[in-house]
Write an enzyme that holds these catalytic residues in place. Structure first.
Site, short mmCIF file in Angstrom:
data_model
loop_
_atom_site.label_atom_id
_atom_site.label_comp_id
_atom_site.label_asym_id
_atom_site.label_seq_id
_atom_site.Cartn_x
_atom_site.Cartn_y
_atom_site.Cartn_z
N HIS A 220 0.61 6.19 10.42
CA HIS A 220 -0.01 6.76 9.22
C HIS A 220 -1.42 7.27 9.52
CE1 HIS A 220 2.63 3.79 6.79
NE2 HIS A 220 3.05 5.00 6.50
N ARG B 252 12.71 1.88 2.07
CA ARG B 252 11.55 1.37 1.34
C ARG B 252 11.43 1.95 -0.07
NH1 ARG B 252 6.16 0.64 4.33
NH2 ARG B 252 6.09 -0.72 2.51
N CYS C 60 -2.57 -2.15 4.48
CA CYS C 60 -1.22 -2.02 3.92
C CYS C 60 -0.77 -3.20 3.10
CB CYS C 60 -0.21 -1.73 5.03
SG CYS C 60 -0.16 -3.00 6.27
N GLU D 255 0.81 -1.22 0.00
CA GLU D 255 0.00 0.00 0.00
C GLU D 255 0.85 1.27 0.00
OE1 GLU D 255 -3.65 1.49 2.55
OE2 GLU D 255 -1.89 1.29 3.82
C1 CIR Z 1 7.00 0.54 8.03
O1 CIR Z 1 7.32 1.03 9.11
O2 CIR Z 1 7.09 1.15 6.98
C2 CIR Z 1 6.49 -0.88 8.03
N1 CIR Z 1 7.15 -1.64 9.04
C3 CIR Z 1 4.99 -0.93 8.26
C4 CIR Z 1 4.23 -0.26 7.15
C5 CIR Z 1 2.75 -0.41 7.33
N2 CIR Z 1 2.10 0.31 6.30
C6 CIR Z 1 0.84 0.73 6.36
O3 CIR Z 1 0.18 0.53 7.35
N3 CIR Z 1 0.36 1.38 5.32
#
Ligand code: CIR
Length: 262
Positions: free
Chosen positions: A160, A85, A247, A65
């Site tokens: 988020h 990322r 996500c 996501e």
């Molecule tokens: C992060 O911190 O980017 C990941 N460990 C978790 C991302 C989760 N993403 C979301 O809820 N959209």
């Protein structure tokens, strides 16, 4: 039939980014099994689930996501706030370009898809540690061209915007009042999460159906009592990586309604 893009759990998920959750051991086999069950639920809800292969060098890549925002008119490739990322988007873009015109957020902008909540023609964007004013301004410029309104909203104490609020239908939101103000959503019916279920505001909406983590039975009861159909999925290992249910997929309709204007 909506398309749902997903990606298999990375064997390196245990070294994921973490912001508001303490690191605890993650059982990768269990995370993978839970993710497969999540994909099964999406299929049950009539999604065509596409599965990208796992990426060992991208711990957080199961959380597709965050790398794109897909609307009827356009897909916007983000520039995630966590530098680790930023490599995740390329393979998702390869798939998305079959379905949508692609646009992109450029440096110095940062934006995570988890901060972008679309309700009809209204788009709400979290001002979080991951999404900066430059990224939000770029998204606004792209989406205003396509006829959307874009409102930025500060978040507090969560990763988020969609950790704090998601839409249950076009008129109703599910909200965690500790992490976001109610005021920007005053035009909607607001259902609050149960006070004992801090992370329960992140609900995945597929048509009229909702998907919620199994560990939030009280909030689920509220949604059932309000007349929603709710599927519960156990995503406990993914929650240890600060993930939830929105996500793990990018859900969109196959046919764009119109092409982006440039
Ligand atoms: C992060 O911190 O980017 C990941 N460990 C978790 C991302 C989760 N993403 C979301 O809820 N959209």
């Amino acid at each position: 039939m909506p398309i749902a893009i997903t990606r298999e759990v990375s064997p390196s998920l245990a070294v994921c980014e973490l912001s508001f959750v303490e690191r605890t051991p993650i059982d990768i086999a269990r995370a993978t099994a839970q993710h497969r069950e999540y994909q099964r639920v999406l299929r049950e809800l009539a999604c065509e689930v596409q599965v990208l292969p796992a990426q060992i060098d991208m711990p957080d890549s199961v959380f597709v996501e965050d790398v794109a925002i897909v609307l009827d008119e356009v897909a916007v490739m983000t520039r995630p706030g966590a530098e680790s990322r930023r490599v995740e988007g390329a393979s998702v873009a390869e798939v998305l370009q079959r379905y949508r015109t692609l646009r992109a957020i450029d440096a110095p902008g940062t934006l995570d898809g988890g901060d972008v909540l679309c309700i009809g023609r209204r788009v709400y964007v979290g001002e979080s540690a991951r999404s900066n004013p430059a990224g939000i301004a770029q998204l606004r410029a792209i989406l205003v061209e396509c006829g959307y309104s874009v409102t930025s909203i500060p978040t507090r104490g969560c990763l988020h915007l969609k950790s704090a609020v998601t839409a249950l239908d076009d008129d109703t939101v599910l909200l965690q009042p500790r992490w976001v103000d109610r005021a920007p959503f005053a035009g909607y019916r607001i259902i609050e999460v149960d006070a004992d279920e801090e992370h329960a505001a992140n609900v995945l909406r597929i048509g009229a159906a909702l998907v919620l983590p199994a560990c939030f039975p009280r909030t689920r009861r509220r949604l059932l009592d309000a007349g929603y159909a709710v599927s519960a999925v156990d995503v406990s290992e993914l929650q240890k990586a600060e993930g939830a249910v929105t996500c793990c997929s990018l859900v969109f309709s196959r046919e764009p309604t119109c092409r982006a204007v440039r």
